[in-house]
Design an enzyme around this catalytic site. Structure first.
Site, mmCIF file in Angstrom:
data_model
loop_
_atom_site.group_PDB
_atom_site.id
_atom_site.type_symbol
_atom_site.label_atom_id
_atom_site.label_comp_id
_atom_site.label_asym_id
_atom_site.label_seq_id
_atom_site.Cartn_x
_atom_site.Cartn_y
_atom_site.Cartn_z
ATOM 1 N N PHE A 80 -3.495 5.879 -3.601
ATOM 2 C CA PHE A 80 -3.119 4.523 -3.175
ATOM 3 C C PHE A 80 -2.044 3.920 -4.074
ATOM 4 C CE2 PHE A 80 -7.673 4.602 -1.803
ATOM 5 C CZ PHE A 80 -7.510 4.214 -0.491
ATOM 6 N N SER A 124 2.460 4.117 5.705
ATOM 7 C CA SER A 124 2.476 2.801 6.348
ATOM 8 C C SER A 124 3.145 2.894 7.705
ATOM 9 C CB SER A 124 3.270 1.858 5.448
ATOM 10 O OG SER A 124 3.611 0.685 6.139
ATOM 11 N N TYR A 148 11.104 -0.172 -0.045
ATOM 12 C CA TYR A 148 9.672 0.140 0.056
ATOM 13 C C TYR A 148 9.444 1.173 1.160
ATOM 14 C CZ TYR A 148 4.812 -0.326 1.577
ATOM 15 O OH TYR A 148 3.523 -0.050 1.975
ATOM 16 N N LYS A 152 8.065 5.387 1.286
ATOM 17 C CA LYS A 152 7.008 5.992 2.114
ATOM 18 C C LYS A 152 7.563 7.182 2.906
ATOM 19 C CE LYS A 152 3.680 3.215 0.908
ATOM 20 N NZ LYS A 152 2.715 3.700 -0.089
ATOM 21 N N TYR A 176 -1.173 3.254 7.723
ATOM 22 C CA TYR A 176 -1.950 2.051 8.012
ATOM 23 C C TYR A 176 -1.088 1.071 8.784
ATOM 24 C CZ TYR A 176 -3.892 3.612 3.480
ATOM 25 O OH TYR A 176 -4.371 4.335 2.418
ATOM 26 N N PRO A 292 14.030 -11.969 8.302
ATOM 27 C CA PRO A 292 14.898 -10.802 8.462
ATOM 28 C C PRO A 292 14.101 -9.499 8.325
ATOM 29 C CG PRO A 292 15.874 -12.368 6.926
ATOM 30 C CD PRO A 292 14.491 -12.872 7.240
ATOM 31 N N ASP A 294 11.939 -8.273 10.424
ATOM 32 C CA ASP A 294 10.707 -8.221 11.221
ATOM 33 C C ASP A 294 10.980 -7.687 12.625
ATOM 34 O OD1 ASP A 294 8.992 -9.124 9.312
ATOM 35 O OD2 ASP A 294 8.654 -11.104 10.196
HETATM 36 P P1 NAD Z 1 -2.574 -2.948 -4.140
HETATM 37 O O1 NAD Z 1 -1.326 -3.395 -4.826
HETATM 38 O O2 NAD Z 1 -3.687 -3.912 -3.990
HETATM 39 O O3 NAD Z 1 -3.150 -1.639 -4.864
HETATM 40 C C1 NAD Z 1 -2.319 -0.695 -5.501
HETATM 41 C C2 NAD Z 1 -2.931 -0.372 -6.862
HETATM 42 O O4 NAD Z 1 -2.125 0.611 -7.514
HETATM 43 C C3 NAD Z 1 -2.994 -1.582 -7.791
HETATM 44 O O5 NAD Z 1 -4.298 -1.701 -8.306
HETATM 45 C C4 NAD Z 1 -1.984 -1.255 -8.887
HETATM 46 O O6 NAD Z 1 -2.352 -1.819 -10.127
HETATM 47 C C5 NAD Z 1 -1.986 0.260 -8.894
HETATM 48 N N1 NAD Z 1 -0.752 0.897 -9.372
HETATM 49 C C6 NAD Z 1 0.515 0.713 -8.900
HETATM 50 N N2 NAD Z 1 1.371 1.502 -9.566
HETATM 51 C C7 NAD Z 1 0.634 2.222 -10.469
HETATM 52 C C8 NAD Z 1 0.950 3.210 -11.430
HETATM 53 N N3 NAD Z 1 2.203 3.639 -11.625
HETATM 54 N N4 NAD Z 1 -0.052 3.729 -12.162
HETATM 55 C C9 NAD Z 1 -1.336 3.312 -11.999
HETATM 56 N N5 NAD Z 1 -1.692 2.378 -11.090
HETATM 57 C C10 NAD Z 1 -0.714 1.837 -10.343
HETATM 58 O O7 NAD Z 1 -2.144 -2.371 -2.716
HETATM 59 P P2 NAD Z 1 -3.032 -2.025 -1.429
HETATM 60 O O8 NAD Z 1 -2.824 -3.079 -0.420
HETATM 61 O O9 NAD Z 1 -4.398 -1.646 -1.834
HETATM 62 O O10 NAD Z 1 -2.238 -0.740 -0.922
HETATM 63 C C11 NAD Z 1 -2.575 0.565 -1.346
HETATM 64 C C12 NAD Z 1 -1.544 1.542 -0.811
HETATM 65 O O11 NAD Z 1 -1.473 1.404 0.605
HETATM 66 C C13 NAD Z 1 -0.128 1.296 -1.327
HETATM 67 O O12 NAD Z 1 0.482 2.549 -1.540
HETATM 68 C C14 NAD Z 1 0.550 0.561 -0.189
HETATM 69 O O13 NAD Z 1 1.939 0.775 -0.160
HETATM 70 C C15 NAD Z 1 -0.132 1.196 1.029
HETATM 71 N N6 NAD Z 1 -0.115 0.312 2.203
HETATM 72 C C16 NAD Z 1 -0.629 -0.948 2.079
HETATM 73 C C17 NAD Z 1 -0.586 -1.802 3.184
HETATM 74 C C18 NAD Z 1 -1.116 -3.210 3.064
HETATM 75 O O14 NAD Z 1 -0.755 -4.056 3.891
HETATM 76 N N7 NAD Z 1 -1.964 -3.545 2.123
HETATM 77 C C19 NAD Z 1 -0.032 -1.351 4.386
HETATM 78 C C20 NAD Z 1 0.447 -0.052 4.476
HETATM 79 C C21 NAD Z 1 0.402 0.782 3.356
HETATM 80 C C1 UD1 Z 2 4.707 -6.259 6.179
HETATM 81 C C2 UD1 Z 2 5.856 -5.437 5.662
HETATM 82 C C3 UD1 Z 2 5.576 -3.971 5.953
HETATM 83 C C4 UD1 Z 2 4.252 -3.554 5.317
HETATM 84 C C5 UD1 Z 2 3.161 -4.481 5.871
HETATM 85 C C6 UD1 Z 2 1.831 -4.213 5.269
HETATM 86 C C7 UD1 Z 2 7.807 -6.908 5.785
HETATM 87 C C8 UD1 Z 2 9.104 -7.171 6.462
HETATM 88 N N1 UD1 Z 2 7.074 -5.878 6.292
HETATM 89 O O1 UD1 Z 2 4.576 -6.031 7.561
HETATM 90 O O2 UD1 Z 2 6.606 -3.156 5.429
HETATM 91 O O3 UD1 Z 2 3.950 -2.208 5.626
HETATM 92 O O4 UD1 Z 2 3.512 -5.839 5.571
HETATM 93 O O5 UD1 Z 2 1.840 -4.545 3.907
HETATM 94 O O6 UD1 Z 2 7.437 -7.557 4.807
HETATM 95 N N2 UD1 Z 2 4.317 -14.018 9.272
HETATM 96 C C9 UD1 Z 2 4.460 -15.382 9.399
HETATM 97 N N3 UD1 Z 2 4.334 -16.156 8.277
HETATM 98 C C10 UD1 Z 2 4.069 -15.627 7.043
HETATM 99 C C11 UD1 Z 2 3.920 -14.227 6.926
HETATM 100 C C12 UD1 Z 2 4.057 -13.448 8.059
HETATM 101 O O7 UD1 Z 2 4.704 -15.894 10.492
HETATM 102 O O8 UD1 Z 2 3.971 -16.379 6.061
HETATM 103 C C13 UD1 Z 2 4.387 -13.180 10.493
HETATM 104 C C14 UD1 Z 2 5.428 -12.075 10.441
HETATM 105 O O9 UD1 Z 2 6.644 -12.527 10.964
HETATM 106 C C15 UD1 Z 2 4.748 -10.999 11.331
HETATM 107 C C16 UD1 Z 2 3.256 -11.209 11.088
HETATM 108 O O10 UD1 Z 2 3.131 -12.540 10.598
HETATM 109 O O11 UD1 Z 2 5.015 -11.249 12.681
HETATM 110 C C17 UD1 Z 2 2.663 -10.242 10.080
HETATM 111 O O12 UD1 Z 2 3.443 -10.284 8.880
HETATM 112 P P1 UD1 Z 2 2.986 -9.532 7.536
HETATM 113 O O13 UD1 Z 2 1.572 -9.837 7.247
HETATM 114 O O14 UD1 Z 2 3.997 -9.841 6.494
HETATM 115 O O15 UD1 Z 2 3.048 -7.995 7.932
HETATM 116 P P2 UD1 Z 2 4.256 -7.149 8.574
HETATM 117 O O16 UD1 Z 2 5.480 -7.943 8.739
HETATM 118 O O17 UD1 Z 2 3.720 -6.466 9.777
#
Ligand code: NAD
Ligand code: UD1
Length: 338
Positions: A80, A124, A148, A152, A176, A292, A294
């Protein structure tokens, strides 16, 4: 089995550790807490009633990673750890490429040396880019529009190349959609540093009174109510998906790419309505211009997860909002209404 969970103190990682430990598995966490808090470890232990093995170090420290593998027989890794803010990645591309790619290279080097070749990686839906039609299916071309997203796409390619070169690798790339919600105990949830970028954490801070109004980014999309549509998936459903994926990599070789989403789209205004219902009051909002980068609509075709992992999301948007609010109330110490 014993699973190394990188980033196990983070939002999705912490819920997955609870899921793994509740199923009887042992968990070793490596986290440097750059985007999480050490208290989370205690909360995981409180929920499951058992200690976790914690290494507080950076994944890019090869010597430290060698120690982890020397001290534990690891059956599989769930990776993660990474930086995840899109706007920050645009401002600090070096930090993002360096951390996300560098940590994956060091991790895989340590895995190779320990002959541990089973890994589940957090990818993602962002890799579907801006040009594919919904629902997104795993075979569609990938692309990115920010650093970002490129990390991925690149890590997916790197891991796929690794298993092409050595068939002993077993790799599952989980894409995800929009992970939200919180653990029903209220002890684990999403608590980003600074101003939240994502919708649900922002809405929860408005509901808790920390921010004055939700800013809705655009109501002129080609969607029924004009606001953006996403596939929100409960974090505990995702955690179950990881348990299924780690069992899958133990039994299969090669690379598999799997969406984790519900297949259902929900608009920003529908989220506002569901959250208002969960917290018991109408939430103030303001319509602003589109953000921008989105896209209008993003949701998964979840069929492959169903057929390969036997996984299906179970919790609906109402549950996601009420669990998120339950966590936010605890976290932000909201006084109960009279
Ligand atoms: P998060 O930031 O809550 O968790 C990531 C964890 O990794 C944190 O605890 C951070 O301290 C640790 N970390 C980062 N870099 C590190 C390093 N170099 N060494 C050791 N620890 C490190 O994020 P999350 O929401 O739990 O997401 C987990 C993964 O899922 C990420 O790779 C993220 O890109 C991916 N992801 C998240 C979402 C989302 O919306 N949350 C969506 C799609 C993909
Ligand atoms: C965002 C990231 C995406 C990442 C995903 C999960 C961007 C451009 N994309 O996706 O790369 O994988 O999070 O971490 O950041 N919205 C509002 N007001 C807000 C925030 C969001 O209206 O304050 C709207 C957005 O326009 C969108 C929806 O809510 O339509 C969801 O937004 P968000 O939660 O940021 O997720 P993603 O844009 O899908």
């Amino acid at each position: 089995m014993k699973v190394l969970v990188t980033g196990g103190a983070g939002f999705i990682g912490s819920h997955t550790c609870v899921q793994l430990m509740s199923a009887g598995h042992e968990v070793v966490i490596v986290d440097n807490f750059c985007n999480s808090k050490p208290e989370t470890i205690g909360n995981i232990e409180k929920i499951v009633g058992r200690p976790v093995h914690l290494y507080r170090n950076d994944l890019r420290d090869l010597e430290a990673m060698r120690r982890v593998f020397a001290e534990h027989h690891i059956d599989a890794v769930i990776h993660f750890a990474g930086l995840k803010s899109v706007p920050e990645s645009i401002q600090k591309p070096l930090a993002y490429y360096e951390n996300n790619l560098g940590s994956t290279f060091v991790l895989c080097q340590a895995m190779l040396e320990a002959d541990c070749k089973r890994i589940v990686f957090s990818s993602s839906a962002t890799v579907y880019g801006n040009d594919n039609p919904v629902p997104f299916k795993e075979g569609m071309p990938t692309s990115a529009i920010n650093p970002y997203g490129y990390t991925k796409v690149m890590i997916e390619q790197f891991l796929t190349d690794l298993s092409a070169a050595d068939p002993a690798w077993s790799i599952c790339l989980l894409r995800y959609f929009n992970p939200v919600g919180a653990h029903p105990s209220g002890l684990l949830g999403e608590d980003p540093n600074g101003i939240p970028n994502n919708l649900l954490p922002y809405v929860s801070q408005v509901a808790a009174g920390l921010r004055s109004e939700v800013i809705v980014y655009g109501n002129d999309y080609d969607t029924p109510d004009g606001t953006g549509i996403r596939d929100y998936v409960h974090v505990t459903d995702l955690a179950r998906g990881h348990l299924a994926a780690v069992q899958y990599v133990l039994e299969h070789n090669g690379t598999e790419i799997i969406n984790l989403g519900t297949g259902q789209g929900t608009s920003v205004m529908e989220i506002m309505e569901a959250y208002s219902h969960a917290c018991g009051r109408a939430l103030p909002y303001r319509i602003a211009s589109r953000r921008p980068g989105d896209i209008a609509v993003c949701y998964a075709d979840p069929e492959k997860a169903r057929s390969i992992l036997g996984w299906e999301a179970q919790k609906d948007v109402g549950q996601m909002c009420s669990d998120s609010w339950n966590f936010a109330k605890n976290r932000y110490e909201v006084a109960p209404s009279s």
